[in-house]
Every structure is written in structure tokens, then in C-alpha cells.
Design a protein around this motif. Structure first.
Motif, PDB file in Angstrom:
ATOM      1  N   ASP A  23       0.942  -1.215   0.148  1.00 53.02           N
ATOM      2  CA  ASP A  23      -0.013  -0.009   0.068  1.00 53.02           C
ATOM      3  C   ASP A  23       1.029   1.201  -0.096  1.00 53.02           C
ATOM      4  OD1 ASP A  23       0.954   0.181   2.475  1.00 53.02           O
ATOM      5  OD2 ASP A  23      -0.884  -0.210   3.516  1.00 53.02           O
ATOM      6  N   ARG A  31       9.318  -0.702  -4.340  1.00 48.70           N
ATOM      7  CA  ARG A  31       9.840   0.237  -5.641  1.00 48.70           C
ATOM      8  C   ARG A  31      11.337  -0.013  -5.635  1.00 48.70           C
ATOM      9  NH1 ARG A  31       7.911   5.575  -5.039  1.00 48.70           N
ATOM     10  NH2 ARG A  31       5.813   4.462  -5.334  1.00 48.70           N
ATOM     11  N   SER A  57      -3.914   1.037  -5.158  1.00 48.70           N
ATOM     12  CA  SER A  57      -3.604   1.617  -6.334  1.00 48.70           C
ATOM     13  C   SER A  57      -2.101   2.183  -6.477  1.00 48.70           C
ATOM     14  CB  SER A  57      -4.644   2.670  -6.865  1.00 48.70           C
ATOM     15  OG  SER A  57      -4.816   3.443  -5.750  1.00 48.70           O
ATOM     16  N   THR A  58      -1.617   2.483  -5.270  1.00 43.87           N
ATOM     17  CA  THR A  58      -0.292   2.898  -4.954  1.00 43.87           C
ATOM     18  C   THR A  58       0.634   1.594  -5.470  1.00 43.87           C
ATOM     19  OG1 THR A  58      -1.046   4.102  -3.182  1.00 43.87           O
ATOM     20  CG2 THR A  58       1.403   4.489  -3.794  1.00 43.87           C
ATOM     21  N   LEU A  60      -0.189  -0.865  -7.433  1.00 44.81           N
ATOM     22  CA  LEU A  60      -0.129  -1.141  -8.848  1.00 44.81           C
ATOM     23  C   LEU A  60       0.757  -0.078  -9.552  1.00 44.81           C
ATOM     24  CD1 LEU A  60      -4.015  -1.538  -9.662  1.00 44.81           C
ATOM     25  CD2 LEU A  60      -2.198  -3.287  -9.732  1.00 44.81           C
ATOM     26  N   GLY A  61       0.700   0.971  -8.916  1.00 45.92           N
ATOM     27  CA  GLY A  61       1.619   2.159  -9.618  1.00 45.92           C
ATOM     28  C   GLY A  61       2.947   1.596  -9.589  1.00 45.92           C
ATOM     29  N   VAL A  64       3.375  -0.297 -12.731  1.00 42.18           N
ATOM     30  CA  VAL A  64       3.416   0.414 -13.904  1.00 42.18           C
ATOM     31  C   VAL A  64       4.861   1.026 -14.221  1.00 42.18           C
ATOM     32  CG1 VAL A  64       2.513   2.389 -14.906  1.00 42.18           C
ATOM     33  CG2 VAL A  64       1.013   0.825 -13.736  1.00 42.18           C
ATOM     34  N   GLY A  65       5.381   1.486 -12.992  1.00 41.02           N
ATOM     35  CA  GLY A  65       6.799   2.144 -13.121  1.00 41.02           C
ATOM     36  C   GLY A  65       7.736   1.070 -13.489  1.00 41.02           C
ATOM     37  N   LYS A  68       7.379   0.211 -17.466  1.00 40.22           N
ATOM     38  CA  LYS A  68       8.057   1.266 -18.030  1.00 40.22           C
ATOM     39  C   LYS A  68       9.523   1.179 -18.096  1.00 40.22           C
ATOM     40  CE  LYS A  68       4.034   4.826 -17.835  1.00 40.22           C
ATOM     41  NZ  LYS A  68       3.734   6.100 -17.122  1.00 40.22           N
ATOM     42  N   LEU A  95      -4.459  -3.501 -16.643  1.00 39.58           N
ATOM     43  CA  LEU A  95      -2.989  -3.644 -16.559  1.00 39.58           C
ATOM     44  C   LEU A  95      -2.548  -5.103 -16.738  1.00 39.58           C
ATOM     45  CD1 LEU A  95      -2.114  -1.778 -13.597  1.00 39.58           C
ATOM     46  CD2 LEU A  95      -1.518  -1.096 -15.956  1.00 39.58           C
TER      47      LEU A  95
ATOM     48  N   ILE B 157      -4.186   8.122  -8.717  1.00 38.04           N
ATOM     49  CA  ILE B 157      -3.478   7.243  -7.747  1.00 38.04           C
ATOM     50  C   ILE B 157      -2.837   8.142  -6.743  1.00 38.04           C
ATOM     51  CG2 ILE B 157      -1.367   7.317  -9.007  1.00 38.04           C
ATOM     52  CD1 ILE B 157      -0.686   4.780  -8.461  1.00 38.04           C
ATOM     53  N   GLY B 158      -2.786   7.317  -5.336  1.00 41.28           N
ATOM     54  CA  GLY B 158      -2.292   8.224  -4.221  1.00 41.28           C
ATOM     55  C   GLY B 158      -3.435   9.164  -3.813  1.00 41.28           C
ATOM     56  N   PRO B 201       6.326   8.136 -13.715  1.00 40.79           N
ATOM     57  CA  PRO B 201       6.017   6.747 -14.301  1.00 40.79           C
ATOM     58  C   PRO B 201       5.185   6.023 -13.348  1.00 40.79           C
ATOM     59  CG  PRO B 201       8.406   7.355 -14.309  1.00 40.79           C
ATOM     60  CD  PRO B 201       7.681   8.472 -13.777  1.00 40.79           C
ATOM     61  N   ASN B 202       5.436   6.053 -12.049  1.00 40.67           N
ATOM     62  CA  ASN B 202       4.514   5.356 -10.934  1.00 40.67           C
ATOM     63  C   ASN B 202       2.951   5.816 -10.881  1.00 40.67           C
ATOM     64  OD1 ASN B 202       6.795   3.772 -10.050  1.00 40.67           O
ATOM     65  ND2 ASN B 202       7.629   5.879  -9.096  1.00 40.67           N
ATOM     66  N   MET B 203       2.647   6.878 -11.679  1.00 39.74           N
ATOM     67  CA  MET B 203       1.493   7.286 -11.345  1.00 39.74           C
ATOM     68  C   MET B 203       0.411   6.986 -12.577  1.00 39.74           C
ATOM     69  SD  MET B 203       1.179  10.731  -9.683  1.00 39.74           S
ATOM     70  CE  MET B 203      -0.233  11.686  -9.373  1.00 39.74           C
ATOM     71  N   PHE B 204      -0.870   6.839 -12.193  1.00 40.57           N
ATOM     72  CA  PHE B 204      -1.869   6.665 -13.320  1.00 40.57           C
ATOM     73  C   PHE B 204      -3.228   7.132 -12.865  1.00 40.57           C
ATOM     74  CE2 PHE B 204      -1.642   2.475 -11.201  1.00 40.57           C
ATOM     75  CZ  PHE B 204      -2.901   2.257 -10.988  1.00 40.57           C
ATOM     76  N   LEU B 247      -7.528   0.452 -20.537  1.00 38.30           N
ATOM     77  CA  LEU B 247      -6.297   0.484 -19.565  1.00 38.30           C
ATOM     78  C   LEU B 247      -6.275   1.992 -19.008  1.00 38.30           C
ATOM     79  CD1 LEU B 247      -3.385  -0.586 -18.945  1.00 38.30           C
ATOM     80  CD2 LEU B 247      -2.738   0.569 -20.860  1.00 38.30           C
ATOM     81  N   VAL B 248      -5.810   1.765 -17.684  1.00 37.75           N
ATOM     82  CA  VAL B 248      -5.697   3.028 -16.877  1.00 37.75           C
ATOM     83  C   VAL B 248      -5.099   4.342 -17.901  1.00 37.75           C
ATOM     84  CG1 VAL B 248      -5.854   1.888 -14.739  1.00 37.75           C
ATOM     85  CG2 VAL B 248      -3.827   2.373 -15.764  1.00 37.75           C
ATOM     86  N   VAL B 251      -0.502   4.820 -18.903  1.00 36.94           N
ATOM     87  CA  VAL B 251       0.471   4.129 -18.931  1.00 36.94           C
ATOM     88  C   VAL B 251       1.132   3.851 -20.301  1.00 36.94           C
ATOM     89  CG1 VAL B 251       0.806   1.401 -18.859  1.00 36.94           C
ATOM     90  CG2 VAL B 251      -0.483   2.711 -17.102  1.00 36.94           C
ATOM     91  N   ASP B 275     -12.643   3.783  -6.209  1.00 38.97           N
ATOM     92  CA  ASP B 275     -12.316   2.353  -5.432  1.00 38.97           C
ATOM     93  C   ASP B 275     -12.454   2.691  -3.885  1.00 38.97           C
ATOM     94  OD1 ASP B 275     -10.166   3.702  -5.261  1.00 38.97           O
ATOM     95  OD2 ASP B 275      -9.135   2.141  -6.313  1.00 38.97           O
TER      96      ASP B 275
END
Lengths: 109, 336
Positions: A23, A31, A57-58, A60-61, A64-65, A68, A95, B157-158, B201-204, B247-248, B251, B275
Motif C-alpha cells: 500500500d 519500488r 492503487s499505489t 499497482l503504480g 506500472v513504473g 515502463k 494492466l 493514484i495516491g 512513471p509510477n502514477m496513473f 487500460l488506465v 501507462v 474504489d
């Protein structure tokens, strides 16, 4: 609110075993472990998520990072063995179509 | 006597008491006294210095090594004094930051305060509550001259300030492409390009976008990885998942979004949520989607606004009034 990360390397393959909750509090820890691995060209990173009981979601982020980063550096990222609860998150966010996810395990559905 | 003398006398009497009889009560008095000293911003080295002067008065024949050791202790305490003063100044700084955040939160409120549309044949309910001061959820209604209502709901996000900053970017991007409003898929494609170029990059961002055309009673929608909402079919008296695949945002540069359509009959509802609603954790574990549906059903005889307000209140109670995540719930219902 606890996360354990264990790393095992076999040649160019890095196995990360993750257990606990991913979380906003623990995501930075994940990370830090994950990004250096995806930054290595033609290396493969396998993230084992079978013991992750909660992800937000953090969390999941972070993936995503990492995705990439692996595309940028020409490495491979795979996720393995997530529970149905976690798998649902990857499906809702779409995703699951861009990240390589192997066999799901456990869960009721 | 000035303050300093008073302080000296008071400390002396407490210490004397304690030396005579080591009682809990006197210790407690000492604690209270130290609290007062902190209030008056007496530094640790000053406190030690006070102790030494009192001790010298009470015991004029204090052995030399002991006296010297106090000089040593004083020197040690100076470091603590610095730390203490730093703590003080950080506290001031924190208060300053808090008031700045307050200002930002108010600005966000103004930015978000979109009017709920008034359409003859549509009953609309909307609620959005941040877990902290700044809201990472976003929703927005737009009504046009043909009584078409578009609705966007997004979750960044966040939480907190980064999410709020990101949100103003979304609002700006949406406002600057009004001609696309009628095509949900195109709206998301456009936003995805903006977001992909501009976020960490970690954000969506997850988003659901829909358009209700009241001339044909149809709802057109598309989703970018957003928590699925529900469709209530009043004739069958059933809730179905309002599924979208996509897709979100942020990304992948080239992403397309499928558009879906539903026709609303009288009393049918479209329910959209963030959510934060399904990630609610009560003492018994997660609140499941079925339970949310059950709550909506419980209040279904009320107006759309009363439904969302009541569901929020119930969830708030289940979580002991402490939201973990931002919460947004929107309902569109076709009036009979």
C-alpha cells in the motif's frame, strides 16, 4: 501494514518473493527493490505475489513504473501466482493486458 | 520577585520535598513543573542549570568532582537545547504549511464545485469526500443545450497534494476539448495522451466517462481501468455490473477505448463510484460490492441525492468515521 521482500538470483533471472500488504506505506520499499532489477538490460525479473494479501492503487503504480522501466531498458518483467483479489485489480485496471501475468492461484473465484 | 526567582523557589521546594521523602506525589509535582517549564520555553541546559544552583544552595559543601560533573552535564545538554529549539521552529513551520494546505484545499473545492445539472427527466445524486484535506477523486458534470449530460469520475493514484495537482490537469484537458464531449472513447484517448506525457512513471489515473442523451434516453460510456459501476434495471429489479474494458490513463501512449451503450427505461439507474467505496475496510474486513448494492437497494425509494448521502453515512459508520480513501458515489436515474 507490513511487507517482506526476499530476492533470489539465478544467472540473469531475479526472483522477488513478496509477502504482506502493498500500500502507500510499503510501496516505496517495493519500488526500491524492483526498479534496479528492471533497469538491467536483457535480465528477467519474476515477481512472486502469492503471499500478497492486499494491494492498493499505489502498489499497482509500482508495477506500472517497473513495466515502463523494463521497456526502456530492454528487460523482462513477469508477475506470478497472485491471489484472485489482487488479480481482480490488475483486470479492472486493464494492466493484465500490458503486463505479463502467469497462472493465478488460490482464491475462491 | 520576578519569574525567575519564583521558578527557583518553586523548584527548590519540590526538590527539598523529594529529598526528604521520595514520594510518588512529589514526583508528580515535578512532572507538572517540567510541563510548565516547557510551556515557558525553558531549554534543557537552563533546567540543569537551575537544578545545580538549587543543589549548591542546599548543599554548600558539594564535593568538587560532583560540581565539575555538573559542568560537564551542562555542556552535554546544550546539544539537546539545539534539538529542542529546532523542534520548536519545525512546529511553527508545520503550522504554516498546514494553513497553506488549507488554502489549497479551498482552491480545489472552488475548482471542483461544478453545478449538478438540472434536467427534467433525470434525477441526479453526487457525493465526494476526501480522506484527507485534498481529494484525489474527481467528478464533473456538464450539461448542454440539448439536455445531454456528460459525467466523468476519476481516481488519481495516491492521495493528498500530488493527486490534487494532477486533477487540475485533467480538468483543464477536459475543458479544452469540448467538441469531443459526445464521444466517450475519444475523450479518454485524448486524456490518456495528456496524462501519459505529464505524470511520474509510477502514477496513473482511472476514469469512467459517460454521456446521457435524454432525447433518446441512452447512456454512452467508456472506462479507463476504473472500478466498475452498476446498472439498475428497474423492470427486472436487478443490479448488473457496468463493465468496461480499458487500460488506465497514463501507462501506454497508444490506447483506444471501447464505447458501450445502455438504454434507460423509467427508474433505471446508472451508478458510478470510486474504489474508495469498495476498498472500505471495516473491523470485519473489506466491504464487498454486494454490500454496497444492498445499501443502495435499502434506500432505493429515496431521491438519488438522498441515496448517495445515506450510503456514505452508513459506510462512514462502518469504518468508525475514519475514511481510509477518498470516497465518491454518483447516481443518474431516469425519472418516470
Amino acid at each position: 501494514m507490513n511487507l517482506q521482500i526476499k530476492q533470489e538470483d539465478q544467472g540473469n533471472t531475479h526472483n522477488l518473493y513478496i509477502a504482506g500488504e502493498v500500500d502507500a506505506y510499503t510501496a516505496p520499499q517495493l519500488r526500491e527493490a524492483l526498479l534496479p532489477l528492471t533497469g538491467k538490460e536483457s535480465h528477467e525479473t519474476l515477481v512472486h505475489l502469492g503471499d500478497v494479501n492486499y494491494m492498493d492503487s499505489t502498489g499497482l503504480g509500482v508495477f506500472v513504473g517497473a513495466l515502463k522501466s523494463s521497456k526502456e531498458h530492454g528487460s523482462t518483467l513477469k508477475l506470478r501466482g497472485m491471489t484472485s483479489r489482487v488479480q481482480r485489480l490488475f483486470e479492472i485496471t486493464g494492466l493484465d493486458e500490458v503486463i505479463d501475468i502467469e497462472d493465478a492461484k488460490g482464491g475462491s473465484k | 520577585m520576578d519569574d525567575r526567582d519564583l521558578q527557583y523557589e518553586k523548584y527548590k521546594s519540590i526538590l527539598e520535598n523529594y529529598l526528604e521523602e521520595q514520594s510518588e506525589q512529589t514526583l508528580y509535582k515535578g512532572q507538572q513543573f517540567s510541563r510548565k517549564m516547557i510551556e515557558q520555553q525553558i531549554s534543557p541546559e537552563e533546567a540543569v542549570s537551575l537544578h545545580v544552583s538549587v543543589l549548591e544552595e542546599l548543599f554548600p559543601d558539594l564535593p568538587e568532582p560532583l560540581k565539575n560533573s555538573y559542568d560537564f552535564l551542562l555542556e552535554m545538554m546544550i546539544g539537546y537545547g539545539f534539538a529542542y529549539r529546532e523542534h520548536q521552529s519545525l512546529r511553527n513551520r508545520q503550522q504554516q504549511l498546514e494553513s497553506e494546505i488549507e488554502v489549497a484545499a479551498n482552491m480545489q473545492q472552488t475548482l471542483l464545485a461544478g453545478k449538478k445539472p438540472e434536467v427534467d427527466n433525470l434525477d441526479i445524486g453526487a457525493i465526494s469526500k476526501p480522506a484527507q484535506k485534498m481529494n484525489g477523486d474527481y467528478y464533473h458534470f456538464v450539461q448542454d443545450e440539448n439536455d445531454c449530460v456528460s459525467v466523468a469520475i476519476a481516481d488519481i493514484i495516491g492521495k493528498g497534494i500530488p493527486a490534487a495537482l494532477c486533477m487540475s490537469m485533467i480538468k483543464y484537458a477536459m475543458d479544452s476539448a469540448p467538441e469531443q464531449r459526445m464521444q466517450p472513447g475519444a475523450v479518454l484517448e485524448n486524456l490518456n495522451r495528456v496524462v501519459e506525457q505529464n505524470v511520474d512513471p509510477n502514477m496513473f489515473i482511472t476514469m469512467f466517462y459517460g454521456l446521457y442523451d435524454s432525447r433518446v434516453h441512452s447512456f454512452y460510456y467508456a472506462g479507463a481501468g476504473h472500478e466498475p459501476g452498476f446498472f439498475y434495471d428497474s423492470e427486472k429489479d436487478q443490479f448488473e455490473e457496468l463493465f468496461t474494458k480499458g487500460l488506465v490513463l497514463g501507462v501506454s501512449k497508444k490506447t483506444s477505448y471501447r464505447e458501450y451503450q445502455r438504454v434507460l427505461n423509467g427508474n433505471d439507474m446508472v451508478i458510478m463510484l470510486s474504489d474508495g467505496v469498495t476498498e472500505c475496510r471495516s473491523s470485519q474486513g473489506f466491504i464487498e460490492r454486494d454490500e454496497i448494492v444492498a445499501m443502495i437497494r435499502k434506500y432505493i425509494h429515496l431521491s438519488a441525492q438522498e441515496i448517495v448521502d445515506s450510503v456514505y453515512k452508513e459506510l462512514e459508520r462502518l469504518q468508525e468515521f475514519e475514511l481510509r480513501d477518498d470516497f465518491t458515489l454518483l447516481i443518474l436515474r431516469r425519472k418516470v
